[in-house]
Design an enzyme around this catalytic site. Structure first.
Site, PDB file in Angstrom:
ATOM      1  N   LYS B  73      42.942  38.182  38.468  1.00 48.02           N
ATOM      2  CA  LYS B  73      43.027  39.037  39.658  1.00 48.02           C
ATOM      3  C   LYS B  73      42.203  40.300  39.429  1.00 48.02           C
ATOM      4  CE  LYS B  73      46.596  41.066  42.686  1.00 48.02           C
ATOM      5  NZ  LYS B  73      48.047  41.260  42.868  1.00 48.02           N
ATOM      6  N   SER B 148      49.919  39.774  47.323  1.00 50.31           N
ATOM      7  CA  SER B 148      48.535  40.206  47.235  1.00 50.31           C
ATOM      8  C   SER B 148      47.659  39.351  46.317  1.00 50.31           C
ATOM      9  CB  SER B 148      48.491  41.654  46.762  1.00 50.31           C
ATOM     10  OG  SER B 148      48.955  41.760  45.440  1.00 50.31           O
ATOM     11  N   SER B 172      54.032  39.635  44.843  1.00 49.21           N
ATOM     12  CA  SER B 172      52.593  39.357  44.947  1.00 49.21           C
ATOM     13  C   SER B 172      52.082  38.190  44.112  1.00 49.21           C
ATOM     14  CB  SER B 172      51.786  40.602  44.591  1.00 49.21           C
ATOM     15  OG  SER B 172      51.753  41.480  45.685  1.00 49.21           O
TER      16      SER B 172
END
Lengths: 93, 480
Positions: B73, B148, B172
């Site tokens: 990420k 996210s 997330s």
């Protein structure tokens, strides 16, 4: 209700530049979010200790020793403006 | 899946370089549409793959993750690679160091393919808040991948990575895993070092894996867990190989279900959850009803604590030390607070143009809640309610080992469906935030589909008991 004037004050505290339209939108958004959050007022929290974070850890200490970073050039390259190897910032005084 | 690939590598059926190329080929074919990646690290990936191959060629023993390609990420530092946290304010940022989890993964020989898309600064539940455009759900391109960590979930689901790392502050990792049909694990607060991850809500943030299988999640967790001097909140040295606990036997396991969480689900979601409960009973677990009377306050508590911590953490993006610096030469009508006008305008303009709408909303919410006269009413009160929720969990965990809930109330929603109303978007995290508020580990596992779309269920476990959690998830997975 958070007025447009309050939004502008908060934005200034948070150092965020806002346009006129944005101030209006955030006035609505923040009001409805705060209204929803106010649900918490119904909870009885008298005699309840706050939890800052879950492991209950307090004051984790370590030796105050300098560790040399092996790639200072990489850090310098991140400066938005550089002069003679220094980070050039706007004048503060 | 990692174990199979590992066997293929050691038996010489495939090389790590070939495997890595194969993944880059898939990325090139699919990612224009899906947009899981913000940037690729092709050169360093090939180098790492070559190193693994050289070891195999010399008949050296290699670790289970060695030579296996994965994705990171884009709010976690990988030395020499760009890192934006999907924000324009960090558009030009190159990471000068590795995050601790990256250092550990590199030591384990893992190959890093690139950095994945996300909601800006991990704020969102759909990856639509990315400063670089939304990621699409590989199962249905008209739908969001969740957020996210939407890019990480989409990369694993679409075969663009074997494994991925995400971060989880209120769901997330787990919610995008559920939306994309993969496994997502948020470890106990303190198990994994956050050094080198962009701080969002410091009392909530954890790094964890997104993978195709539970065993893969256990493999990645084993590599990244452990105490770190650079993160004072990392509390236990782990050193455990979590795969050793995956027996698939759950005879004596007690699983709690919360009726309030199930009663308002749609029929399809309810049916999916019923099937999961039935399966656990069939496997020998005892399923019983439990109550978490204060858990209903988790979401409002979260929307005080997180913005407060976020507003403080994001104060560092001011255009002075790194990232972009903007002064648009237009004078604002702000009071300059005794600061030189030029300096204040640089702060204001950098953050005006560098930060997205949701970030500004949350920073202002946090700034408001922390401002003089409001601290007790908001932040302090939220922390007290947090104590009550934690006590609920302590009580429930005297009676059961795990708590079973849906991961999200619905399957993936359509792009644009919830972008107009922030509150509606926030509700996507209603079942996941509680685990962050109380710090327990939680995993999302793909359950029976709903309307032909992936639907995940969530298991929450006791603090620092990832082994029990992973084993229960594994038992479901191998018997479904």
């Amino acid at each position: 209700m958070i007025s447009k004037k309050e939004v502008r004050h908060i934005a200034n505290l948070a150092r965020i530049g806002l346009g006129e339209k944005e101030a209006e939108k955030y006035s609505k958004d923040l009001s409805s979010i705060l209204n929803w959050i106010n649900e918490l007022k119904e909870v009885d929290v008298s005699d309840v200790e706050p939890t800052a974070h879950i492991t209950g850890l307090e004051n984790a200490v370590r030796q105050d020793k300098i560790r040399e970073f092996d790639d200072k050039e990489a850090l310098k390259k991140l400066f938005p403006e550089e002069k003679d190897g220094y980070n050039k910032v706007k004048s503060v005084l | 899946m990692i174990r199979e690939l590992h066997k293929k590598l050691t038996s010489g059926e495939i090389t790590s370089v070939k495997l890595t190329e194969r993944y880059f080929d898939v990325i090139k074919k699919k990612d224009k549409e899906i947009f899981a990646y913000l940037s690729l690290t092709e050169e360093s990936a090939r180098e790492q793959a070559k190193k693994a191959d050289a070891k195999i060629a010399c008949k050296e023993k290699i670790g289970i993750l060695e030579g296996i390609p994965g994705a990171i990420k884009d709010n976690i530092l990988v030395r020499g690679a760009g890192m934006t946290a999907a924000s324009k304010i960090l558009d030009n940022y190159i990471a000068p160091d590795d995050a601790t989890v990256i250092r550990k993964l590199k030591e384990a020989g893992a190959v890093i393919l690139g950095k994945t898309n996300m909601d800006e600064f991990a704020c969102g539940s759909s990856t639509e808040n990315s400063g670089y455009g939304p990621t699409k759900n590989p199962c249905d391109l008209e739908r969001v991948p969740g957020g996210s960590s939407g890019g990480s979930a989409a990369a694993v689901a679409s075969g663009e990575a074997v494994w991925a790392l995400g971060t989880d502050t209120g769901g997330s990792i787990r919610q995008p895993a559920a939306f994309c049909g993969v496994v997502g694990l948020k470890p106990t607060y303190g198990l994994v070092s956050r050094y080198g991850a962009v701080a969002m809500g410091s009392s909530l943030d954890q790094i964890g894996p997104l993978t195709k299988t539970v065993e893969d999640a256990a493999i990645v967790l084993s590599a990244i867990a452990g105490e770190d001097q650079k993160d004072a909140t990392s509390v236990r040295s782990s050193g455990k190989d979590y795969t050793n606990f995956l027996t698939g036997r759950i005879n004596d396991l007690r699983i709690g279900i919360v009726e309030d969480y199930l009663k308002d689900l749609s029929e399809g979601a309810k049916k999916s959850m019923d099937e999961v409960i039935e399966q656990y009973e069939k496997l020998g677990a005892e399923v019983k009803k439990v109550e978490l009377p204060n858990a209903k306050y988790s979401l409002p508590v979260y929307y005080i604590i997180m913005p407060c911590e976020l507003s403080s953490n994001l104060a560092r993006y001011d255009g002075l030390k790194y990232g972009i610096r903007i002064n648009d030469e237009l004078d604002s009508d702000y009071n300059t607070n005794c600061l030189p006008k030029n300096l204040l305008e640089t702060y204001l303009d950098t953050r005006k143009y560098g930060l997205g709408a949701e970030i500004k909303r949350r920073i202002m919410l946090g700034t408001y809640a922390l401002s003089s006269g409001y601290y007790e009413a908001y932040y302090l009160r939220a922390q007290k309610v947090r104590t009550l929720i934690k006590k609920d969990f302590e009580k429930v965990f005297e009676k059961v080992d795990l708590i079973l809930t849906p991961t999200a109330p619905t399957p993936a929603f359509k792009l644009g469906e919830k972008t107009q109303n922030p509150l509606e978007m926030y509700l996507a995290d209603i079942f996941t935030v509680t685990a962050n508020i109380v710090g327990v580990p939680a995993i999302s596992v793909p359950g029976p589909e709903v309307f032909g779309l992936p639907f995940g269920f969530q298991l929450m476990g006791k603090w620092f008991n990832e082994e029990n959690l992973l084993n229960a998830a594994h038992a479901y997975e191998i018997n479904k």
